[in-house]
Design a protein around this motif. Structure first.
Motif, mmCIF file in Angstrom:
data_model
loop_
_atom_site.group_PDB
_atom_site.id
_atom_site.type_symbol
_atom_site.label_atom_id
_atom_site.label_comp_id
_atom_site.label_asym_id
_atom_site.label_seq_id
_atom_site.Cartn_x
_atom_site.Cartn_y
_atom_site.Cartn_z
ATOM 1 N N ALA A 238 0.848 -1.190 0.000
ATOM 2 C CA ALA A 238 0.000 0.000 0.000
ATOM 3 C C ALA A 238 0.883 1.239 0.000
ATOM 4 C CB ALA A 238 -0.889 0.005 1.238
ATOM 5 N N THR A 239 0.463 2.248 -0.779
ATOM 6 C CA THR A 239 1.139 3.541 -0.782
ATOM 7 C C THR A 239 0.272 4.513 0.016
ATOM 8 O OG1 THR A 239 2.058 3.083 -2.964
ATOM 9 C CG2 THR A 239 2.076 5.381 -2.235
ATOM 10 N N LEU A 240 0.881 5.199 0.981
ATOM 11 C CA LEU A 240 0.143 6.111 1.841
ATOM 12 C C LEU A 240 -0.097 7.454 1.154
ATOM 13 C CD1 LEU A 240 1.856 5.448 5.288
ATOM 14 C CD2 LEU A 240 -0.138 4.332 4.273
ATOM 15 N N LYS A 241 -1.259 8.054 1.436
ATOM 16 C CA LYS A 241 -1.643 9.341 0.844
ATOM 17 C C LYS A 241 -0.684 10.457 1.229
ATOM 18 C CE LYS A 241 -6.608 8.420 1.011
ATOM 19 N NZ LYS A 241 -7.865 8.813 1.647
ATOM 20 N N SER A 242 -0.454 10.616 2.501
ATOM 21 C CA SER A 242 0.273 11.791 2.996
ATOM 22 C C SER A 242 1.761 11.787 2.671
ATOM 23 C CB SER A 242 0.086 11.932 4.500
ATOM 24 O OG SER A 242 0.582 10.779 5.150
ATOM 25 N N THR A 243 2.412 10.632 2.762
ATOM 26 C CA THR A 243 3.867 10.588 2.617
ATOM 27 C C THR A 243 4.357 9.878 1.364
ATOM 28 O OG1 THR A 243 4.023 8.518 3.848
ATOM 29 C CG2 THR A 243 4.173 10.571 5.126
ATOM 30 N N GLY A 244 3.491 9.077 0.750
ATOM 31 C CA GLY A 244 3.924 8.283 -0.399
ATOM 32 C C GLY A 244 4.717 7.051 0.010
ATOM 33 N N GLN A 245 4.818 6.830 1.310
ATOM 34 C CA GLN A 245 5.542 5.671 1.836
ATOM 35 C C GLN A 245 4.830 4.390 1.434
ATOM 36 O OE1 GLN A 245 5.725 5.610 6.107
ATOM 37 N NE2 GLN A 245 6.959 3.757 6.187
ATOM 38 N N GLU A 246 5.607 3.351 1.121
ATOM 39 C CA GLU A 246 5.041 2.051 0.787
ATOM 40 C C GLU A 246 5.105 1.146 2.006
ATOM 41 O OE1 GLU A 246 7.261 0.755 -2.641
ATOM 42 O OE2 GLU A 246 5.880 1.790 -3.978
ATOM 43 N N ILE A 247 3.965 0.494 2.295
ATOM 44 C CA ILE A 247 3.864 -0.390 3.449
ATOM 45 C C ILE A 247 3.314 -1.732 2.985
ATOM 46 C CG2 ILE A 247 2.688 -0.790 5.643
ATOM 47 C CD1 ILE A 247 2.669 2.176 6.099
ATOM 48 N N CYS A 248 3.950 -2.789 3.431
ATOM 49 C CA CYS A 248 3.479 -4.137 3.118
ATOM 50 C C CYS A 248 2.361 -4.506 4.086
ATOM 51 C CB CYS A 248 4.620 -5.136 3.246
ATOM 52 S SG CYS A 248 5.929 -4.856 2.044
ATOM 53 N N LEU A 249 1.270 -5.025 3.536
ATOM 54 C CA LEU A 249 0.114 -5.385 4.351
ATOM 55 C C LEU A 249 0.087 -6.882 4.607
ATOM 56 C CD1 LEU A 249 -2.605 -3.205 2.582
ATOM 57 C CD2 LEU A 249 -1.175 -2.614 4.550
ATOM 58 N N ASP A 250 -0.421 -7.247 5.777
ATOM 59 C CA ASP A 250 -0.548 -8.651 6.170
ATOM 60 C C ASP A 250 -1.756 -9.256 5.465
ATOM 61 O OD1 ASP A 250 -0.859 -11.108 7.379
ATOM 62 O OD2 ASP A 250 -0.658 -10.348 9.415
ATOM 63 N N ILE A 251 -1.507 -10.190 4.575
ATOM 64 C CA ILE A 251 -2.583 -10.774 3.765
ATOM 65 C C ILE A 251 -3.551 -11.599 4.608
ATOM 66 C CG2 ILE A 251 -1.367 -12.872 3.095
ATOM 67 C CD1 ILE A 251 -2.569 -12.274 0.231
ATOM 68 N N THR A 252 -3.179 -11.957 5.830
ATOM 69 C CA THR A 252 -4.081 -12.737 6.681
ATOM 70 C C THR A 252 -5.033 -11.855 7.488
ATOM 71 O OG1 THR A 252 -2.507 -12.826 8.520
ATOM 72 C CG2 THR A 252 -2.386 -14.604 6.891
ATOM 73 N N ALA A 253 -4.804 -10.544 7.504
ATOM 74 C CA ALA A 253 -5.687 -9.626 8.237
ATOM 75 C C ALA A 253 -7.039 -9.552 7.514
ATOM 76 C CB ALA A 253 -5.059 -8.248 8.330
ATOM 77 N N PRO A 254 -8.142 -9.677 8.236
ATOM 78 C CA PRO A 254 -9.469 -9.673 7.600
ATOM 79 C C PRO A 254 -9.732 -8.439 6.737
ATOM 80 C CG PRO A 254 -9.651 -10.390 9.878
ATOM 81 C CD PRO A 254 -8.236 -9.919 9.676
ATOM 82 N N TRP A 255 -9.339 -7.241 7.183
ATOM 83 C CA TRP A 255 -9.602 -6.030 6.401
ATOM 84 C C TRP A 255 -8.802 -6.035 5.098
ATOM 85 C CZ3 TRP A 255 -6.181 -2.117 5.081
ATOM 86 C CH2 TRP A 255 -4.937 -2.137 5.709
ATOM 87 N N VAL A 256 -7.609 -6.640 5.121
ATOM 88 C CA VAL A 256 -6.786 -6.734 3.907
ATOM 89 C C VAL A 256 -7.416 -7.736 2.938
ATOM 90 C CG1 VAL A 256 -4.509 -7.336 2.986
ATOM 91 C CG2 VAL A 256 -4.685 -6.063 5.135
ATOM 92 N N GLN A 257 -7.944 -8.828 3.469
ATOM 93 C CA GLN A 257 -8.599 -9.825 2.618
ATOM 94 C C GLN A 257 -9.802 -9.227 1.894
ATOM 95 O OE1 GLN A 257 -9.353 -13.206 5.137
ATOM 96 N NE2 GLN A 257 -7.208 -13.826 5.121
ATOM 97 N N LYS A 258 -10.543 -8.337 2.569
ATOM 98 C CA LYS A 258 -11.684 -7.673 1.925
ATOM 99 C C LYS A 258 -11.215 -6.799 0.765
ATOM 100 C CE LYS A 258 -14.728 -7.712 5.908
ATOM 101 N NZ LYS A 258 -15.426 -6.913 6.907
ATOM 102 N N ILE A 259 -10.109 -6.095 0.958
ATOM 103 C CA ILE A 259 -9.555 -5.254 -0.105
ATOM 104 C C ILE A 259 -9.138 -6.110 -1.294
ATOM 105 C CG2 ILE A 259 -7.587 -3.789 -0.730
ATOM 106 C CD1 ILE A 259 -7.772 -2.574 2.069
ATOM 107 N N VAL A 260 -8.493 -7.241 -1.026
ATOM 108 C CA VAL A 260 -8.065 -8.139 -2.100
ATOM 109 C C VAL A 260 -9.276 -8.659 -2.863
ATOM 110 C CG1 VAL A 260 -6.946 -10.361 -2.602
ATOM 111 C CG2 VAL A 260 -5.903 -8.788 -0.971
ATOM 112 N N GLU A 261 -10.332 -9.016 -2.149
ATOM 113 C CA GLU A 261 -11.556 -9.484 -2.809
ATOM 114 C C GLU A 261 -12.119 -8.405 -3.738
ATOM 115 O OE1 GLU A 261 -14.264 -10.749 0.251
ATOM 116 O OE2 GLU A 261 -12.935 -12.371 0.890
ATOM 117 N N LYS A 262 -12.125 -7.162 -3.290
ATOM 118 C CA LYS A 262 -12.619 -6.056 -4.131
ATOM 119 C C LYS A 262 -11.751 -5.883 -5.369
ATOM 120 C CE LYS A 262 -14.859 -3.317 -0.549
ATOM 121 N NZ LYS A 262 -14.853 -2.047 0.214
ATOM 122 N N ILE A 263 -10.439 -5.943 -5.176
ATOM 123 C CA ILE A 263 -9.515 -5.808 -6.325
ATOM 124 C C ILE A 263 -9.782 -6.915 -7.336
ATOM 125 C CG2 ILE A 263 -7.098 -5.974 -7.038
ATOM 126 C CD1 ILE A 263 -6.366 -4.595 -4.380
#
Length: 100
Positions: A69-94
């Protein structure tokens, strides 16, 4: 003779430390990472801070699916935990948006 041995050692060290190249091009230049991009992942909900998300499927250099994920404010890239439920929902939408 000592100079030749020294030169060979220096060349071998240089090739060992430098990036892998194919036909004069870096693997990174070809869009191939020689290892996994993520060394750690974020599990906390940061959905409101995200500007964009990239999904990288497993490949010969990394057995894991990686979500960056790239953050809005800083442009920093952060790796997300694919096992987190909120991340899984994002993957499903993608994936739903990419389906024909």
């Amino acid at each position: 003779m000592k100079c030749r041995i020294f030169c060979v050692v220096v060349l071998l060290a240089f090739f060992t430390v430098s990036e892998v190249h194919i036909a004069g091009m870096s693997l990174r230049g070809l869009g191939v990472e020689p290892r996994c991009r993520c060394s750690g992942t974020e599990r906390r909900r940061i959905g409101k801070l995200i500007e964009s998300i990239e999904l990288f499927p497993p490949n010969p250099h990394c057995k894991d699916t990686e979500i960056i994920a790239t953050l809005k404010s800083t442009g920093q890239e952060i790796c997300l935990d694919i096992t987190a439920p909120w991340v899984q929902k994002i993957v499903e939408k993608i994936m739903a948006n990419k389906a024909p």
